[in-house]
Design an enzyme around this catalytic site. Structure first.
Site, PDB file in Angstrom:
ATOM      1  N   TYR A   1      28.261  12.200  -7.630  1.00 45.96           N
ATOM      2  CA  TYR A   1      28.036  12.374  -8.977  1.00 45.96           C
ATOM      3  C   TYR A   1      26.851  11.465  -9.508  1.00 45.96           C
ATOM      4  CZ  TYR A   1      31.459  15.310 -10.474  1.00 45.96           C
ATOM      5  OH  TYR A   1      32.209  16.709 -10.890  1.00 45.96           O
TER       6      TYR A   1
ATOM      7  N   GLU B   1      19.253  15.546 -10.861  1.00 42.20           N
ATOM      8  CA  GLU B   1      18.924  16.334 -11.974  1.00 42.20           C
ATOM      9  C   GLU B   1      17.819  15.795 -13.168  1.00 42.20           C
ATOM     10  OE1 GLU B   1      22.469  17.356 -14.001  1.00 42.20           O
ATOM     11  OE2 GLU B   1      23.517  17.757 -12.017  1.00 42.20           O
TER      12      GLU B   1
END
Length: 307
Positions: free
Chosen positions: A231, A238
């Site tokens: 994560y 991103e």
């Protein structure tokens, strides 16, 4: 003229210590079930072989039914189109198929990218989007179902973390990558897609097995552990993609607009991208906290006894 007594179809099954009866009626109303000595009495309004009518039958057993055994005979099931058992089975089947489709989709992406990297090396980084984007579009559009399931109570997943992940990924995929050809040839696409697919090929099989009440310990451990590195890495990838896209959006003017008179201020889309970076790390905190609680509930904390 006396009314004809209608008898429903009754199916019998038994084990060494248990007896099962299935009455083939749907839309059952006001069922009356009782036991007198060695006879089971049944009467109910429902839809059977003769349409919507009152059906009844009396079933005689070889021996008297002991009072303490009467409760066990309640395992007689009335088949109904809206029965809880039927709905639960449909729900499990629906969730199993959804998770299976998503697992197959992300597995295809993962295997495709892995094989191309092993063959082409770093060269595979730069055409990842054109190779697997269609499947990623499909999987991420289908992921809308997860947020809907959480919102309407089909699954126990909290709505906010599900929505954060869905909107965040789709923003990167459809806006940052999908609308800017200049971004589609960048290496960061490879890392974003690879991290996403790695996380999902662990998550969806776990949910599939949960639908059929199976627990594979290795998969369970991976499901509740691998998110710890994946994560943050996904969030970092991103963020890099958003930062790399800011000068491109500024140069092209895509999605920028000018406020009407008398303000007449040009609002660049890069302003929203900078806000999104803040939201991105906020979403990471929310999802990280949610997943940590899940892991803690799943494995618990082994407390050492102090003597």
């Amino acid at each position: 003229m006396e009314n004809q007594v209608l008898t429903p179809h009754v199916y019998w099954a038994q084990r060494h210590r248990e007896l099962y009866l299935r009455v083939e009626l749907s839309d059952v109303q006001n069922p009356a079930i009782s036991i007198t000595e060695n006879v089971l009495h049944f009467k109910a309004q429902g839809h059977g072989a003769k349409g919507d009518n009152v059906y009844e039958f009396h079933l005689e057993f070889l021996d008297l039914v002991k009072p303490e055994e009467e409760e066990r005979l309640n395992k007689l099931r009335i088949e109904s189109q809206g029965s809880p058992e039927t709905l639960a089975s449909l729900k499990k089947g629906y969730l199993f198929m959804y998770n299976l489709v998503q697992f197959l989709g992300f597995s295809w992406i993962f295997v495709n990218m892995t094989v191309r990297f092993l063959i082409l090396g770093k060269e595979s980084f730069y055409d990842t989007f054109h190779t697997v984007a269609d499947m990623m579009y499909f999987c991420q559009m289908l992921a809308v179902v997860e947020a809907i399931n959480a919102a309407i109570g089909v699954t126990k997943s909290p709505v906010i973390p599900s929505l954060f992940q869905l909107l965040g990924r789709n923003f990167i995929l459809f806006i940052v990558f999908g609308t800017m050809e200049e971004m589609q040839n960048k290496a960061v696409v490879f890392f974003v897609f690879y991290i996403w697919s790695t996380a999902e090929i662990l998550r969806y099989p776990f949910y599939m097995l949960s639908c059929i009440d199976m627990d594979w310990k290795v998969l369970t451990w991976l499901r509740y552990t691998m998110w710890i590195p994946l994560y943050p890495l996904g969030c970092l990838a991103e963020a890099v993609s958003v930062i790399q896209s800011i000068p491109i959006f500024n140069e092209t003017g895509r999605f920028s607009f000018t406020l009407p008179y008398p303000v007449k201020i040009k609002v660049r889309f890069s302003f929203f991208l900078q806000i999104y970076l803040i939201i991105l790390f906020l979403g990471l905190y929310i999802n990280f906290r949610h997943l940590y609680k899940q892991r803690r509930r799943r494995f618990g904390q082994k407390k050492k006894k102090i003597h």
